[in-house]
Every structure is written in C-alpha cells, then in structure tokens.
Design a protein around this motif. Structure first.
Motif, short mmCIF file in Angstrom:
data_model
loop_
_atom_site.label_atom_id
_atom_site.label_comp_id
_atom_site.label_asym_id
_atom_site.label_seq_id
_atom_site.Cartn_x
_atom_site.Cartn_y
_atom_site.Cartn_z
N LYS A 1 -7.16 2.42 -0.87
CA LYS A 1 -8.31 2.69 -1.75
C LYS A 1 -8.11 2.03 -3.12
CE LYS A 1 -9.75 7.09 0.31
NZ LYS A 1 -9.96 8.53 0.07
N ARG A 2 -6.89 2.12 -3.66
CA ARG A 2 -6.63 1.51 -4.96
C ARG A 2 -6.71 -0.02 -4.85
NH1 ARG A 2 -3.77 3.38 -9.73
NH2 ARG A 2 -3.04 1.58 -10.96
N THR B 1 0.81 -1.23 0.00
CA THR B 1 0.00 0.00 0.00
C THR B 1 0.84 1.27 0.00
OG1 THR B 1 -0.16 -0.18 2.41
CG2 THR B 1 -1.97 -1.10 1.11
N ASN C 1 4.99 5.92 -6.91
CA ASN C 1 5.31 6.09 -8.32
C ASN C 1 6.29 7.25 -8.49
OD1 ASN C 1 3.77 8.37 -7.92
ND2 ASN C 1 2.00 7.65 -9.10
N GLN D 1 -10.39 -0.94 -4.71
CA GLN D 1 -11.03 -0.77 -6.01
C GLN D 1 -10.67 -1.92 -6.95
OE1 GLN D 1 -13.25 1.63 -6.51
NE2 GLN D 1 -13.74 0.82 -8.55
N LEU D 2 -9.41 -2.37 -6.85
CA LEU D 2 -8.97 -3.48 -7.69
C LEU D 2 -9.71 -4.76 -7.32
CD1 LEU D 2 -6.88 -4.58 -9.80
CD2 LEU D 2 -5.39 -5.08 -7.85
N PHE E 1 1.75 0.59 -11.25
CA PHE E 1 1.59 1.90 -10.61
C PHE E 1 2.95 2.54 -10.32
CE2 PHE E 1 1.57 4.27 -6.60
CZ PHE E 1 0.66 5.27 -6.89
N TYR F 1 0.38 3.99 -3.38
CA TYR F 1 -0.62 3.06 -3.95
C TYR F 1 -1.89 3.06 -3.09
CZ TYR F 1 -2.54 -1.27 -5.88
OH TYR F 1 -3.35 -2.20 -6.48
N ASP F 2 -1.80 2.97 -1.81
CA ASP F 2 -2.78 3.05 -0.71
C ASP F 2 -3.91 2.02 -0.80
OD1 ASP F 2 -5.01 4.11 -2.22
OD2 ASP F 2 -4.16 6.14 -2.04
N ASP G 1 -0.42 -5.01 -10.54
CA ASP G 1 -1.00 -3.67 -10.47
C ASP G 1 -0.10 -2.72 -9.68
OD1 ASP G 1 -3.35 -2.01 -11.16
OD2 ASP G 1 -3.50 -1.81 -8.98
N GLU H 1 3.51 9.46 -5.24
CA GLU H 1 2.16 9.14 -4.77
C GLU H 1 2.13 7.69 -4.28
OE1 GLU H 1 -0.32 11.97 -7.91
OE2 GLU H 1 0.05 9.84 -8.37
#
Length: 850
Positions: free
Chosen positions: A805-806, A792, A796, A809-810, A833, A802-803, A829, A800
């Motif tokens: 939330k991403r 998490t 990038n 969502q995945l 990222f 990955y956290d 993923d 930023e």
C-alpha cells in the motif's frame, strides 16, 4: 660487540648485583629500621602468663576469660622522634640495652569476657618487652563481682597502730569494701585515714600508689607527686593519683595516672608520654585524593575496556578464569587464616550464626577478588597480545604446565636476582636521604594469621600479581601502543608506584617515600621492557616478601621468625628449581608456540570474511554492470544484499534485436547457500532463454533442472518476462513471486499476479498445471515495477511493514521523468521508513518505463 649488549654478560651482571643487593640489605637495613632496637623477651603465651601472675599477685581472683597478646607500637611518637632528632639518634637513645628508654614497643594483653552482645574487654595489660607492667585497666564488673582488697597495703598502712590485730584487719577490710562499693557503712577511727577526702589521709594513699609504681617498668624514672583526687563513678569509690617524671628523654616526659581502690587494690594505671615534638609527616589530603581518583578511574576504565573487548570477542577467558579461581580461593583462604587466629576472642561455641556470617563475608571477599582478577587478567592478556605479545612467551609456557624448560628456569633465576637487587637498591636509597626514616608502625604477621608464612606468601602473591598486571600489562602497554616508545612504560611505573603507598613499610617524610617508591616502579618498568611479564611479576613478589618479612629477622626473638624462615626456604627452593630447569629443561627452539583460541577464531573469521568478500565480488559480476539501452524504453535496476552475499537476483538479457528478457528472483534463505543457488539459476536462465522464447516453456525447463540439482526444501520465487520491442508487448510468468506493480500513463494502478508456484516447489506435471502466462502492452508513460520482498517487508523500529500500500501510494503521487529517479525514490523511501532498524532481507528492484 660491546659487553653490555651481550645477554650473557647482562645476566651474569644481574646475578652479581642480586647477590650484592641481598647482602647489603641484611647488613645495612638494621641501621635505619626502628624495629632493630626491639628485643622481645616474651612470647605470646608467656606474656599472657605474666599478666595473669600480676592479676593474682594483686589479690584479684582468676577469671575464665578469653585472652590474646600481641606486640604494638607507639607509631606516632616514634615518627615524631625520628623526624625531630634523626633516625640515628632515635636508635641510639632507645636502644634496648639502655637502662632508661621509652616504652615505644610493648606487649598488649587483652582479656575478654564474651557475652551474647559481643566481646567485652574485661582486663587489659600493657607490658614492656621484658614483661614489666606499663599499664592496666580492670573493668568495673570485675571489681564489683570480686570485691578485691590488698592485705599487704592495709598492713603497711595500719600495722604500727596500737590495737591492730587480725580481727581488726578483717573489720577494716569489711568496712573499706563496703565504702569502696558505695555502701552506707561509715568509716571510724584510723580506718578513715586510708581513704577519705574529709580528713588528712597522710601518705597512705601515695605510699600505696608508689608501691605499684615501684613494681612496674616505671621504677627506672624519677617521679614527683602531682595531684590526688577522690572520686566515684557510681559503682566504686577510688583515688586518682598523678605522678609526673622529673626525667626528660628526647623531649618526652612520662606522666602516670593511678586509680587506687579504698581496699588498697589498683583498678587502673595509665601513662601519657607528654611531648611538644612536632607532628611527624603525614600523607597529604592531595595525595589521598589523587590515589582515590586514580583507583576509581582505573576501575571504570577496566570495566569499559572489558566490555569493549568482550563485544569484539578479543578475550581469552580460559586463563583469566583459572587465575580468578586461584586468586579468589587464595583471598578466601587468607581470610579464614585471619578468622581462625582471632577465633578465641570473637567466637563462642553457641554463636554459630556469628561464625556463619563471618564466613559468608569472607566468601563475598573471595568472590569479589575472583571477579576483579578475572576482569584484570582478561583485559591485560588481550591488550598485551594486541600490542606486545612477546612479553607473554614465558607466561604461555607456565599456563600450559610446561615448567621444565630453559626459558622458565632463566625467567625464575632472573626474577630472584631482580628482587634481591631491588631490595638492595631500596636500602641504598634510604641511606642517600639522611632526613628520611622508616615509620615505626609494627604489624607482625603472626598477630594477624595462623600459618603466617603461608599467609604472607599468598598476600604478597596477590599484591605483586595485581600491581604488575595493572601497571605494566594494561597501562604500560596501552601507552606504548599510543606513543610507540618503550621508555614510556618505566615512566608509567614510576608515576603509579610513586603515588601508591601500599608497601609494607612506609618512608617519611612523604616526599622521600614518593621518590623511593617511584624509583622502584621505574626499575620494575625497565626490567619489564628488558625481560617479560612473568620475570617482572616474580621479581616484584620476591621484593615484596623481603619487605614484609623484615620484622622476622630484624627484631630479636620475633614472633615472625617463622615467616622470614619460610620466605628464605621458598627463595632457596626457587633458586634450586631454576638451576634444575636451566640444566635439564627443554630448549627454547623445541617448545611449541601458543596461540589463544580467540586469536584463532579471529583469524578464522578473517578468512571467512575474505572468502565472503570474494564471493560478493563474484556475485556482483553476475549482475548486470548497467542496464542496457532499449529503444523506446527506460530501465533501471539495483540489488542491495542484507549480508555479504545474498539470494536475490535480477537480469536483463537481450535475446535478439526485437526481444529483451527481464527476470527477478529471490532464493529461499540467505548467505552463501542462497548466493550459490542464485548463481546456479543465472547460468540455467542464460543457457535456456535463447532456446525457449516462451516464458512458460522457459520456466518449465528451469524448474526441471533446478529440482534435479537443488536440495529438498530450497525454492526460488521468480518473475520472467520477454519484452517485444516491435509491438511493445510484455509476456511474463510469475513463479510464486511478489506481484508486479503496473502504473499506467493515466495514473491508474494494477497489480499483476498470474497463477504460478515457486521454482523447485512442484514436480514437472504439477508445475505445468498451475502455471499461467500473461501479456500486457506497455504504452508510453506506463511503468512496470518488479521487486523482491525485501522492499515491501522492510520493518521500522515498531516492527511495522513497509507493504504494497505504501509503495502504491508513493508511485501514484510521483511524476518521475526517468526509471533511475523512480528507483532511487523507492529505495530512499524504504530506508526512511526503516529508520535505525537493521536491513533483514535483500532488496532488489527493477523499473521498466515505456
């Protein structure tokens, strides 16, 4: 054993060849060198004194001017004559004993008037080797200021005229000077006969010019009167007379131009050696372009190699720094010697700014030299130690100050013999090509530097060191590494020296110069392969000194005699030192080996890397080789360390037929220490998990043991849970770790994060108080995702995260059939990222699917 394969036989042969080479050089070089005919009967002080005497004799007044004298040559004409008539005919015709010869070598005496705007050449003389006048040029400012006249010539022209007396002579001189300096006075009577184009001037002007001609070097030649022109330049009036010789010497016809002032004083005498001899051989544009391209390519390649080797930490900068400082100060000292030599011309006491500017320029030259040698030395040392370290054995002894030993003595003796042998071969090569000749340029070291013996030694040292380092240590060793053939090194030497025309003497025509220089490069390459770097460098230094000091002995009464004697003394001293070291120095087997610091660092790093590889292999054995088969569940896990070893840990432990323990953890910190604690905690968990089936009790005892053994400040975040296959329940605790992502079969998401602190962060009492145990039921299709913060918190290029939330969502949008597919999807993923950003933390992932 064949005698030519025995090293002692080769050394004795080299000693004999070196002696013969030096003898042959001194015996035979004067048969080819154009300077051998030069006999200088004046020194710098006498040349200046002779010029002053002539100036005063012509009834000019002495002026307080700064003066210098130096020997110069008509290089172009010398080369033309040698090219057209051959070097032997040139030497015979222009021998100093011949009565009539061309003034191809002469003294130039410059007298400067130094102003705030700079130095102005007020009076210039050219004198023959014997001190006779060849040419003169007096600046108009001197003529205008002094208003010179010659009573001798005026009396010769008017002494027999009726009514001539001393008063009349003064009147004539006054009128002539007024006329000479563009005055309004008119000339009357016989006065006008001396200088006017309006009347028949008779022979007075010609006789005056011939008087000067007959008191100069040109009295040896027969001349005819060619032309007489009266002219003015806005400041003075003068007569311009031209004489052309009726004698021709080797296709050359001297032409003399004299400018005579109305009052009988010479203002200018110049000569032109008319010839139709074809131009001597010149360096072709193609060769210049090749040399320029090679130099530019070498600079770029050296800088690139320097960068790559610094990046790889494969440079021994300490000796390179010492060499750079030594060469930088040598270049600076050389420039200062040149500055002091010319100080009397270019500097006045009040021009401090000018002097400071020149010193600053020399400082920049010294700095650039130091930087250049630093780069070259560092790269050459690294390249040679990589491909052929044996070539630096003697150099390693020298750089550590271990001079008094047999290897150094032997290298020095061999080098002296090599230099003597090569100069003999150089002389023989010139003899082998009858059409070849040495260019007639003359550059006395004494005209360029004070302390010319010291200056020549420094210049030869910088040249020899730079050439040998670049050609053999860098280029030669690189080609040897690519081909594996040592014979390629002499070939590289032949090519680079063949197109390098930086020898102190030049051989023409160009093709012969290239061939001779290439052969010298080939020989140096052979000696480099047979011996080592230090022997080759000193040998080439000796050879370069032989060439640069030729004017010191081949020219009679040479101003460079001190440079030649200085070189002989240095050679003799070096020979004595080499013999002393050979007999009284340390033996080779008693000398310690030298290993550069960067090689020791590389070896140390290699050992550390090997240890890390071992640690990583051991650590990988502590992780499950594969996830076990669990009836009714699909599991998959992965651990990707950011370094060779990491602090992330996961495990799947079968407790009994009905229960399986899952754990994931992240030790604070990275590297070996984190890996050690990860290994420790694995052992603790495996020891206690079968005793304490309750996750909370289990973590209590894990915390107790870890706190007793770990260093203060170290902690572990963990999740430990037990899956009961009989009722599909998952009982777990969270010791300060990332929350568990729980995706139900209906695609709803829940984040599981019961209260708990990291292992090692609290004592027994407080740890138990802040710890909570939870339980969930895993239905078919439900998914549990356990992960470390390497997932998490991956970043990038824009920094930023990955956290969660991403990640959520995945997981929501995917309908994966297996835990492994889901695991691979998440890892892919995260990497997509992150892009080109480097992984900064370990990434561990455990997927449990019902």
């Amino acid at each position: 054993m064949l005698p030519f394969k025995d090293q002692r036989f080769l050394d004795i042969s080299l000693l004999v060849l070196g002696f013969l080479g030096a003898v042959w050089f001194f015996v035979d070089m004067e048969n080819y060198h154009p300077l051998s005919i030069v006999e200088i009967n004046l020194d710098e002080e006498r040349a200046i004194s002779t010029a002053d005497s002539l100036f005063h004799f012509w009834e000019y007044q002495q002026v307080n001017l700064k003066k210098r004298a130096y020997v110069e040559a008509d290089n172009d004409l010398i080369d033309r004559i040698q090219s057209a008539y051959g070097r032997k005919n040139y030497l015979l015709t222009n021998d100093s004993e011949n009565y009539r010869s061309l003034p191809l070598y002469r003294w130039a005496v410059d007298q400067f008037l130094v102003t705030k705007e700079g130095a102005v050449n007020a009076v210039s003389f050219e004198l023959s080797k014997e001190g006779e006048l060849l040419s003169v040029n007096v600046d108009n400012d001197i003529v205008s200021e002094q208003r010179p006249s010659s009573r001798k010539l005026i009396r010769a022209g008017f002494g027999e005229i009726t009514g001539y007396n001393i008063q009349r002579e003064d009147s004539i001189i006054t009128n002539l000077l007024d006329f000479q300096h563009m005055g309004s006075s008119s000339l009357d009577g016989f006065e006008i006969l001396l200088m006017s184009d309006e009347h028949d001037q008779g022979n007075f002007v010609w006789q005056g010019a011939e008087w000067y001609l007959n008191n100069s070097y040109w009295k040896r030649f027969n001349f005819r009167q060619d032309s007489l022109v009266f002219d003015d330049d806005g400041q003075v009036r003068y007569a311009q007379l031209k004489f052309i010789s009726t004698d021709t010497l080797m296709g050359v016809i001297p032409e003399i131009n004299i400018e005579l002032l109305p009052a009988g004083v010479i203002r200018k005498m110049s000569y032109n050696l008319i010839n139709d001899i074809p131009f001597a051989d010149e360096i072709s544009t193609t060769k210049i372009n090749l040399i320029s391209g090679f130099v530019l390519t070498m600079i770029v390649w050296l800088l690139f190699s320097f960068y790559l080797r610094i990046k790889a930490r494969a440079l021994d900068t300490r000796p390179a720094l010492i060499i750079s400082i030594l060469t930088g100060f040598s270049a600076l000292f050389l420039s200062i010697l040149a500055l002091i030599k010319n100080l009397n011309v270019n500097y006045q006491a009040e021009e401090i700014a000018t002097l400071f500017s020149q010193i600053l320029q020399f400082g920049v030259i010294g700095a650039l030299t130091a930087v250049s040698f630093f780069v070259v030395t560092a790269v050459s040392d690294s390249v040679t130690r990589q491909y052929w370290p044996l070539q630096l054995k003697t150099w390693d002894l020298v750089r550590r100050g271990m001079f008094k030993n047999k290897p150094v003595g032997l290298a020095l003796l061999r080098a002296i013999c090599i230099g003597c042998f090569m100069i003999g071969v150089y002389t023989v090569l010139i003899q082998l090509f009858p059409e070849a000749y040495i260019s007639g340029n003359i550059n006395f070291l004494n005209d360029e530097f004070i302390l010319s013996p010291v200056a020549n030694t420094i210049r030869s040292f910088l040249y020899a060191l730079g050439m040998v380092v670049i050609v053999f240590l860098i280029l030669g060793n690189q080609f040897y590494a690519k081909t594996g053939k040592k014979w390629v090194i002499p070939l590289v030497g032949a090519i680079t020296f063949g197109f390098n025309n930086s020898f102190s003497i030049t051989i023409n025509p160009e093709i012969y110069g290239v061939l001779i220089q290439a052969f010298i490069g080939l020989m140096l390459g052979i000696f480099y392969v047979r011996f080592d770097f230090i022997t080759t460098a000193i040998g080439f230094f000796v050879f370069a000194n032989f060439l640069s000091t030729i004017p010191g002995w081949i020219v009679s009464n040479s101003p460079d005699e001190s440079s030649f004697i200085g070189f002989l003394l240095l050679l003799t001293l070096s020979l004595g030192v080499s013999i002393y070291f050979l007999f009284l120095g340390e033996d080779k087997d008693r000398l310690p080996e030298y290993i550069p610091e960067y090689l020791e660092d590389q070896a140390r790093e290699q050992r550390v890397q090997q240890e890390l590889d071992i640690a990583r292999n051991v650590q990988e054995t502590f992780l499950p080789e594969k996830t076990p088969e669990i009836t009714g569940f699909d599991t998959s896990a992965i651990c990707i360390p950011a370094q060779e070893t990491g602090g992330d840990y996961y495990d799947i432990i079968r407790l009994n037929e009905e229960k399986v323990a899952f754990t994931i953890g992240d030790v604070s910190g990275k590297g070996i220490q984190a890996a050690f604690y990860m290994t420790f905690i694995k052992g603790v968990i495996h020891s206690l998990c079968s005793i304490f089936l309750s996750p909370k009790q289990m973590m209590f005892h894990v915390n107790k043991l870890f706190s007793q053994n770990a260093t203060r400040g170290t902690f572990i975040s963990m999740i430990y849970g037990v899956l009961d296959l009989s009722n599909r329940s998952f009982t777990y605790v969270r010791a300060g770790h990332n929350p568990i992502l729980f995706k139900k079969a209906d695609d709803s998401i829940e984040w599981l994060q019961p209260v708990g602190v990291g292992v090692g962060m609290a004592n027994e009492k407080n740890f138990d108080k802040v710890f909570q145990e939870d339980e969930i039921i895993l239905h078919q299709g439900d998914v549990l995702i356990l992960y470390t913060d390497g997932i998490t918190e991956a970043q990038n290029e824009e920094k930023e995260f990955y956290d969660e939330k991403r990640l959520q969502q995945l997981i929501i949008t995917e309908k994966m059939k297996s835990a492994k597919e889901l695991r691979d999807l998440i890892i892919e993923d995260v990497r997509t990222f992150a892009g080109s950003s480097q992984q900064s933390d370990d990434m561990t992932l455990v997927v449990i699917k019902g």
